[in-house]
Design an enzyme around this catalytic site. Structure first.
Site, PDB file in Angstrom:
ATOM      1  N   VAL A  33     -28.448 -39.763   2.683  1.00  0.00           N
ATOM      2  CA  VAL A  33     -27.028 -39.893   2.358  1.00  0.00           C
ATOM      3  C   VAL A  33     -26.250 -38.713   2.924  1.00  0.00           C
ATOM      4  CG1 VAL A  33     -25.322 -40.003   0.505  1.00  0.00           C
ATOM      5  CG2 VAL A  33     -27.455 -41.296   0.317  1.00  0.00           C
ATOM      6  N   PRO A  53     -32.413 -26.671   0.153  1.00  0.00           N
ATOM      7  CA  PRO A  53     -33.697 -26.072   0.541  1.00  0.00           C
ATOM      8  C   PRO A  53     -34.234 -26.782   1.786  1.00  0.00           C
ATOM      9  CG  PRO A  53     -33.646 -26.530  -1.808  1.00  0.00           C
ATOM     10  CD  PRO A  53     -32.438 -27.187  -1.229  1.00  0.00           C
ATOM     11  N   GLY A  56     -35.932 -30.027   1.636  1.00  0.00           N
ATOM     12  CA  GLY A  56     -35.168 -31.229   1.319  1.00  0.00           C
ATOM     13  C   GLY A  56     -34.432 -31.826   2.497  1.00  0.00           C
ATOM     14  N   ASP A 116     -23.059 -41.983  -5.003  1.00  0.00           N
ATOM     15  CA  ASP A 116     -23.588 -43.010  -5.902  1.00  0.00           C
ATOM     16  C   ASP A 116     -23.137 -42.840  -7.356  1.00  0.00           C
ATOM     17  OD1 ASP A 116     -24.959 -45.419  -5.962  1.00  0.00           O
ATOM     18  OD2 ASP A 116     -26.772 -44.496  -6.766  1.00  0.00           O
TER      19      ASP A 116
END
Length: 247
Positions: A33, A53, A56, A116
């Site tokens: 996303v 991080p 990620g 979201d």
């Protein structure tokens, strides 16, 4: 009086073309996303900082970092990251952290989009079709992103393949026109004349229009006429384009 004016349909969003060129946009997160959000704001020439991080980051976001297309901070979000920021895009898989980010943005009056979570969004991202200067956005106001994508593809499939190039040429002509007729009082006449060009010339004509054609065509602004491209090139100012309406 009923029916004289448009009915009000509440529940919508104010859809705008938000100019974020050189604005500081903070993207929190580094997954799929976040990757999409980054593309959107980079295409709008924003200055983007990504906080996440390194573990990620997905491949696309890692690529943006490696190419130095974005500034990168290798750690989790901290409140101080909001200093001097114009917009925040949060895309992290942590509802509590997302809500905290949104509350901090509200306190600082920074517009934010929490992925979201429609109630925690000051604005939504729609499904975008891009062809050069042409941008078309379809929004479902957070109700059905996949449906927005389907509608956008349906619209795009019905557009002429050369419409983006035609719009680009029209933009150049419009800027040239402003140089020869810059006065504010000439604004209505400029708009009317440009409308004639767009209505009377085909998309192919607009795409084929050269710089020399533009200079010649601008000579017809003051009388308010628009010869066809063929007549313009043949030096026949009385020639009138009678082709189909295409734009």
């Amino acid at each position: 009086m009923k029916g004289q004016y448009p009915d009000i349909q509440g529940g919508g969003s104010l859809i705008l073309a938000w100019q974020v060129r050189n604005k500081k946009v903070l993207v929190i997160g580094g997954g799929e996303v976040a990757a999409g959000r980054i593309v959107n704001v980079l295409n709008a020439d924003a200055k983007v900082t990504v906080v996440s991080p390194r573990s990620g980051l997905n491949d696309e976001v890692a690529y943006r970092v490696e190419q130095k297309q974005v500034e990168y901070i290798d750690r989790k979000f901290e409140p101080s990251d909001l200093d001097d920021v114009d917009m925040v895009l949060a895309a992290v898989d942590d509802p509590e952290a997302s809500t905290q980010i949104y509350k901090l943005c509200q306190e600082k009056r920074i517009p934010a989009n929490i992925a979201d979570v429609p109630p925690e969004c000051d604005f939504y991202f729609g499904s975008i079709h891009r062809d050069g200067p042409l941008q078309i956005m379809v929004s479902t106001n957070g109700n059905g992103p996949k449906l927005a994508n389907i509608v956008r593809r349906r619209i795009a499939s019905n557009l002429p393949s050369n419409i983006g190039a035609a719009i680009q040429r029209v933009g150049i002509l419009r800027r040239k026109l402003r140089k020869i007729a810059p006065a504010p009082e000439e604004g209505p006449k400029r708009m009317q004349w440009m409308s004639k060009v767009c209505e009377q010339w085909s998309l192919d004509d607009l795409c084929d229009m050269t710089e020399d054609d533009m200079e010649s065509l601008l000579g017809f602004f003051q009388p308010g006429t628009v010869p066809s491209l063929e007549a313009l090139r043949l030096g026949d100012p009385d020639g009138v384009f009678d082709g189909p309406f295409l734009i």
